[in-house]
Design an enzyme around this catalytic site. Sequence first.
Site, PDB file in Angstrom:
ATOM      1  N   HIS A 123       1.213  -0.892   0.062  1.00 34.19           N
ATOM      2  CA  HIS A 123      -0.653  -0.234   0.129  1.00 34.19           C
ATOM      3  C   HIS A 123       0.836   1.063   0.262  1.00 34.19           C
ATOM      4  O   HIS A 123       1.178   2.284   0.758  1.00 34.19           O
ATOM      5  CB  HIS A 123      -0.900  -0.251   1.262  1.00 34.19           C
ATOM      6  CG  HIS A 123      -2.091   0.273   1.371  1.00 34.19           C
ATOM      7  ND1 HIS A 123      -2.240   1.339   0.069  1.00 34.19           N
ATOM      8  CD2 HIS A 123      -2.876   1.117   2.163  1.00 34.19           C
ATOM      9  CE1 HIS A 123      -3.423   2.765   0.483  1.00 34.19           C
ATOM     10  NE2 HIS A 123      -3.882   2.005   1.455  1.00 34.19           N
ATOM     11  N   GLN A 134      -0.176   4.772   1.351  1.00 33.68           N
ATOM     12  CA  GLN A 134      -0.678   4.824   2.283  1.00 33.68           C
ATOM     13  C   GLN A 134       0.903   5.312   2.742  1.00 33.68           C
ATOM     14  O   GLN A 134       1.271   5.964   3.948  1.00 33.68           O
ATOM     15  CB  GLN A 134      -0.901   3.670   3.163  1.00 33.68           C
ATOM     16  CG  GLN A 134      -1.437   3.545   4.226  1.00 33.68           C
ATOM     17  CD  GLN A 134      -2.314   4.673   5.052  1.00 33.68           C
ATOM     18  OE1 GLN A 134      -3.628   4.025   4.404  1.00 33.68           O
ATOM     19  NE2 GLN A 134      -2.047   5.543   5.681  1.00 33.68           N
ATOM     20  N   CYS A 150      -3.873   3.460   9.225  1.00 33.03           N
ATOM     21  CA  CYS A 150      -4.404   3.842   8.349  1.00 33.03           C
ATOM     22  C   CYS A 150      -6.175   3.854   7.987  1.00 33.03           C
ATOM     23  O   CYS A 150      -6.009   4.831   7.116  1.00 33.03           O
ATOM     24  CB  CYS A 150      -3.879   3.004   6.863  1.00 33.03           C
ATOM     25  SG  CYS A 150      -4.546   1.177   7.605  1.00 33.03           S
TER      26      CYS A 150
HETATM   27  N1  NVA Z   1      -4.810  -3.967   5.553  1.00 30.93           N
HETATM   28  C1  NVA Z   1      -5.720  -2.796   5.057  1.00 30.93           C
HETATM   29  C2  NVA Z   1      -5.493  -1.838   4.795  1.00 30.93           C
HETATM   30  C3  NVA Z   1      -6.826  -1.049   4.536  1.00 30.93           C
HETATM   31  C4  NVA Z   1      -6.626   0.205   4.706  1.00 30.93           C
HETATM   32  C5  NVA Z   1      -6.497  -3.864   4.285  1.00 30.93           C
HETATM   33  O1  NVA Z   1      -5.765  -4.522   2.718  1.00 30.93           O
HETATM   34  O2  NVA Z   1      -7.950  -4.304   3.913  1.00 30.93           O
HETATM   35  N1   CP Z   2      -6.296   3.895   4.072  1.00 32.09           N
HETATM   36  C1   CP Z   2      -7.403   3.445   3.208  1.00 32.09           C
HETATM   37  O1   CP Z   2      -6.638   2.770   1.876  1.00 32.09           O
HETATM   38  O2   CP Z   2      -8.210   3.896   2.845  1.00 32.09           O
HETATM   39  P1   CP Z   2      -9.763   3.043   2.473  1.00 32.09           P
HETATM   40  O3   CP Z   2      -9.409   1.987   2.125  1.00 32.09           O
HETATM   41  O4   CP Z   2     -10.305   3.717   3.453  1.00 32.09           O
HETATM   42  O5   CP Z   2      -9.250   3.652   0.705  1.00 32.09           O
END
Ligand code: NVA
Ligand code: CP
Length: 319
Positions: free
Chosen positions: A133, A136, A267
């Site tokens: 990510h 982020q 996050c």
């Molecule tokens: N680790 C989480 C982050 C969401 C922004 C996911 O992948 O669902």
């Molecule tokens: N932190 C983040 O990526 O949030 P969303 O899943 O809401 O986009």
Amino acid sequence: MPLTGRDLLSLKDYNTEEILLILELAAVLKEKQKKGEPHALLAGKTLAMIFEKASTRTRVSFEVGMWQLGGTALFLAAQDLQLGRGEPLKDTARTLSRYVDGIMVRTYAQEDLEELAFFASVPVINALTDRFHPCQALADLLTIKEHFGKFTDQKLAYIGDGNNVAHSLLLACSAVGLDIVVASPCGYEPEEEIVALARSRAHPGKKVEICNDPHAAAEGATILYTDVWTSMGQEQEAEQRRSEFLPFQLNTALLEKADERAIVLHCLPAHRGEEITDTVIEGEKSYVFDQAENRLHVQKALMAMLMGDKKGGVYNWLK
Ligand code: NVA
Ligand code: CP
């Protein structure tokens, strides 16, 4: 060193200098936005946003960001595209590249993102995969830089699942000279390959540590960071994870182990009562909404650099 035309599939491909450049431009654009000064660096340009998973921050910050840069963004739910009916990724990539100036993708497999990027002729941005990510982590670095003014003498303790967010933080922190320690339950540590890569690019004397003890990890930390115990796509493991992750909750007792200047990051979205308590996320040390806001500013900088023109514009605003 212009980043024009590049993809952002993972922070693996971005060195210290490039990451600092994005953060520098993000700070400039944030100030311009706050002062109401024009910064239409992507006038007339279009971003396609493919979502295979839910999103609040990513979707809204990319869409608003494009608009603020003078361009426009298209929200494309994967299940509504022909992709959802089996059209190959490579055909989707080549078709979209004829219409738009950049493609942002939130999907499951990193390999799918990479295949799409291989066939696309416009920049492709990773807006979350199961493995990374990066947007982020860039927003997190901006938040840390704003708060402490520097990356040196900081220690980030990530407490929880060795997931996509942890992987990107490992690559981001090691690149800018932050100490990072990740504390996960046994069997949920970050991937060894990514840890090794983070270690190989850590600045001299800086630490990249993995452990299974949240209290030891929090000791002396200036940033305490956590994320959900069950990421999108892992819902069937939720119950099992809830019991295994319980000792890894970011609560007042853990916060007390950290440095007195410590800030709390997450996050989002957060599950209060699981990975973080309501008291901590609502407490005075929590900067989670500054962090969420910074997604907008950092992604604007990123898009301006990847999708903007090589000459003039964005690069004139940097030192
Ligand atoms: N680790 C989480 C982050 C969401 C922004 C996911 O992948 O669902
Ligand atoms: N932190 C983040 O990526 O949030 P969303 O899943 O809401 O986009």
